[in-house]
Design an enzyme around this catalytic site. Structure first.
Site, PDB file in Angstrom:
ATOM      1  N   HIS A   1      33.655 -44.220 -45.862  1.00  0.00           N
ATOM      2  CA  HIS A   1      33.416 -44.916 -44.602  1.00  0.00           C
ATOM      3  C   HIS A   1      34.735 -45.374 -43.961  1.00  0.00           C
ATOM      4  CE1 HIS A   1      28.935 -45.821 -45.377  1.00  0.00           C
ATOM      5  NE2 HIS A   1      29.190 -44.578 -45.137  1.00  0.00           N
TER       6      HIS A   1
ATOM      7  N   ASP B   1      25.402 -30.756 -46.629  1.00  0.00           N
ATOM      8  CA  ASP B   1      24.550 -30.585 -47.811  1.00  0.00           C
ATOM      9  C   ASP B   1      24.690 -29.196 -48.420  1.00  0.00           C
ATOM     10  OD1 ASP B   1      23.206 -32.994 -48.453  1.00  0.00           O
ATOM     11  OD2 ASP B   1      22.197 -32.855 -46.521  1.00  0.00           O
TER      12      ASP B   1
ATOM     13  N   GLU C   1      20.305 -26.007 -45.638  1.00  0.00           N
ATOM     14  CA  GLU C   1      21.153 -26.974 -46.342  1.00  0.00           C
ATOM     15  C   GLU C   1      21.176 -26.734 -47.847  1.00  0.00           C
ATOM     16  OE1 GLU C   1      21.144 -31.003 -44.294  1.00  0.00           O
ATOM     17  OE2 GLU C   1      19.019 -30.528 -44.400  1.00  0.00           O
TER      18      GLU C   1
ATOM     19  N   CYS D   1      25.535 -27.859 -37.625  1.00  0.00           N
ATOM     20  CA  CYS D   1      25.663 -29.270 -37.240  1.00  0.00           C
ATOM     21  C   CYS D   1      26.310 -30.116 -38.333  1.00  0.00           C
ATOM     22  CB  CYS D   1      24.311 -29.839 -36.833  1.00  0.00           C
ATOM     23  SG  CYS D   1      23.087 -29.768 -38.138  1.00  0.00           S
TER      24      CYS D   1
HETATM   25  C1  PEP Z   1      24.345 -31.693 -43.142  1.00  0.00           C
HETATM   26  O1  PEP Z   1      23.884 -31.810 -44.276  1.00  0.00           O
HETATM   27  O2  PEP Z   1      25.299 -30.942 -42.855  1.00  0.00           O
HETATM   28  C2  PEP Z   1      23.775 -32.475 -42.029  1.00  0.00           C
HETATM   29  C3  PEP Z   1      24.148 -32.265 -40.786  1.00  0.00           C
HETATM   30  O3  PEP Z   1      22.868 -33.438 -42.345  1.00  0.00           O
HETATM   31  P1  PEP Z   1      23.272 -34.880 -42.940  1.00  0.00           P
HETATM   32  O4  PEP Z   1      24.767 -35.006 -42.896  1.00  0.00           O
HETATM   33  O5  PEP Z   1      22.561 -35.878 -42.098  1.00  0.00           O
HETATM   34  O6  PEP Z   1      22.719 -34.804 -44.334  1.00  0.00           O
HETATM   35 MG    MG Z   2      21.999 -32.809 -44.499  1.00  0.00          MG
END
Ligand code: PEP
Ligand code: MG
Length: 577
Positions: free
Chosen positions: A194, A461, A437, A508
């Site tokens: 963070h 993920d 993912e 994403c």
């Molecule tokens: C990811 O896993 O890349 C994703 C965009 O989802 P989060 O980071 O919310 O798990």
């Molecule tokens: Mg994710």
């Protein structure tokens, strides 16, 4: 002779300045007894300190820039919730009464008892909660002891200083920026911590994870912090200083140029239009998305509405939130992701189920939703209702098999029927997509693509599950590698599956917003990127200076590499042309 120390660069800027070593352990606390007649005054003293800490945290919250991701700013709300919890309000007061001791000692005993409980739990997320308890209690203790609560030892002005610390909390980072520091270096922490994300949002040059930094650096010594390369340079000679000052000026000019890019479309030099969208967590995040000139929202992480609160938001509350985003984005696409609770994003009650040894492999995201239709149905209704007012896409996280795909589609159809019955409007053709993912999902992407309208690569993920490394565990951070050949092959397989089925595939995860990977991803076939708004201008600039026709062959060559080092060499060549 110049000495270089390396760590992980988390913010691309460069700083040159004097080192200020921050030595700040836990406040020292001693016990003394309090006469019976003064017990109430002692409890009052405790309550005033708790009030003071709450007030300070609220002040800190106002100094966080709007562009900071809400999951990071949420740490303040977590601290505030802790300060309301009976574990820190009633329990220490009870200790004062029964033990007849001072407030500091009661608070220390209570903190030690809580830390003990966390230590017995074998879970990375709860370990971060233990740190939260320590941070919050230290703040209250410093108020009780009349010590400065700022991350500052009171010895000198920190303006333009380069802070060297063992670790910093996100709250410290905000306060340090306010005192005008030039950069910071910590001995602990990784790129996803963070504090690192906060440094990026606040635009503070920073290098984290420089082990034993305090052993090498003297106070007031001049040092260079290179946040892009992740190095610190000590005893730099004139030539090196000149080189870095030149780079500093060049970076500033480059950034001014990027800001002017807002209105420019993302089109490669050989004419391919690329979709650049943004990720959000709460409706408030739409403002920076607009400011960055994003073409829509590629990921709306709805679980943040469910976190840090004791109750589940009902359909109406969810609908209002989604509608705010849809209306603010006008006709631009808004991809609303269904709940991804569980693992490192637990709700405050039993919604995410009991904690198991491997929560990331447990009842998370779509698994939790399918198991608990009472949780999932209101969300589907709310998303579908919002779709009547704009261009909404519904996206499902963590799919791992076809049964889940079919179950979700069945539930969406059921929801449509119930809305028709209730005469509530929705978009009959709302696109339904799935996140890739899990390696199993990437390998099955061709099957998923026959039933879904779009796919989106969640690389945060996908990397975690492909390489079997916990994304929030500092100890295995060094293994987190987006360029691992296995990860790249899974991305390629997914992009091909989408292309063959004629459906769009976006990305994403954080990888989409890192401009070092932009050309490689274009070469592999990615045409839609979604990222934190702050990453958009730089990625756009790379896109506008790239020829896809020249990237396909080198990108495929990278796919043949056996080793990450070879990938890195080829990647440098792609990025330098
Ligand atoms: C990811 O896993 O890349 C994703 C965009 O989802 P989060 O980071 O919310 O798990
Ligand atoms: Mg994710």
């Amino acid at each position: 002779m110049t000495l270089a120390l390396s760590g992980i660069g988390v913010s691309r800027d460069i700083a040159i300045g004097k080192a200020h070593i921050l030595e700040r352990g836990q406040p020292e606390v001693t016990e003394y007894s309090v006469p019976r007649r003064q017990i109430n005054d002692e409890i009052l003293r405790l309550n005033q300190a708790l009030d003071g800490a709450r007030e300070q945290l609220k002040q800190i919250r106002t100094r966080i820039p709007a562009s900071t991701p809400t999951d990071i700013t949420a740490f303040i709300d977590t601290y505030l919730l802790m300060l309301e919890d009976s574990a820190l309000t009633s329990a220490p007061a009870d200790i004062i009464r029964t033990r007849r001791c001072n407030a500091e000692w009661a608070l220390k005993l209570q903190r030690d008892a809580m830390v003990d409980v966390f230590d017995k739990m074998d879970d990375a997320y709860l370990r971060t909660r233990k740190d939260d308890v320590i941070h919050v209690v230290s703040r209250v203790l410093r108020i009780l002891l009349n010590q400065d609560t700022n991350p500052h030892d009171g010895s000198a002005s920190l303006k333009d200083a380069i802070i060297i610390a063992d670790d910093l909390t996100p709250a410290d980072t905000v306060l340090l920026q306010h005192q005008g520091i030039a950069a910071f270096v910590t001995e602990y922490g990784g790129p996803l911590s963070h504090t690192a994300i906060m440094a990026r949002s606040l635009r503070i040059p920073a290098v984290v994870g420089v082990h034993h930094a305090r052993g090498y650096i003297r106070n007031d010594e001049q040092i260079i912090v290179d946040g892009r390369e992740g190095v610190l340079l000590l005893d730099a000679d004139d030539a090196l200083l000149k080189h870095y000052r030149r780079r500093q000026r060049a970076e500033k000019q480059y950034e001014a140029g990027l800001r002017r890019l807002k209105e420019t479309p993302a089109i490669t030099a050989d004419g391919h239009a690329i979709a650049l969208q943004a990720n959000i967590e709460l409706p408030e995040d739409v403002k920076p998305v607009k400011e960055a000139g994003a073409g829509g929202i590629g990921l709306y992480r709805t679980e943040f509405l469910f976190m840090n609160r004791p109750t589940t938001p009902d359909e109406e509350e969810q609908f209002e939130n989604y509608l705010r985003v849809v209306k603010a984005m006008k006709d631009q696409p808004v991809t609303i992701r269904t709940l991804d609770l569980g693992a490192d994003k637990p709700a405050n009650d039993t919604r995410s189920g009991p904690l198991f040894t491997n929560p990331a492999l447990g009842l998370r995201a779509v698994r939790l939703c399918l198991k608990d239709p009472a949780l999932f149905r209101p969300q589907l209704r709310a998303i579908l209702r919002a779709s009547a007012e704009g261009h909404v896409r519904l996206m499902v996280p963590m799919l791992s098999n076809m049964q889940e795909v079919m179950q979700v589609l069945h539930l969406v159809n059921e929801t449509k029927k119930s809305l028709r019955k209730d005469k509530l409007p929705f978009d009959e053709n709302i696109p339904v997509g799935g996140m890739i993912e899990v390696p199993a999902a990437a390998i099955s992407a061709n099957l998923f693509a026959q039933h879904l309208d779009f796919l989106s690569l969640g690389t945060n993920d996908l990397i975690q599950y492909t390489l079997a490394i916990d994304r929030i565990d500092d100890e295995v951070n060094y293994l987190y590698d987006p360029l691992h050949p296995a990860v790249l092959r899974l991305i390629y397989v997914t992009l091909n599956a989408g292309r063959r089925a004629g459906i769009p595939v976006s990305m994403c995860g954080e990888m989409a917003g890192d401009c070092r990977y932009t050309r490689l991803l274009l070469g592999l076939g990615l045409r839609e990127f979604s990222m934190q708004p702050s990453g958009l201008p730089e990625v756009k600039s790379v896109i506008n200076h790239s020829h896809i026709s020249e990237l396909v062959r080198p990108a495929r060559k990278i796919l043949q590499c056996a080793h990450a080092d070879q990938v890195l060499t080829l990647l440098q060549q792609i990025n330098e042309t």
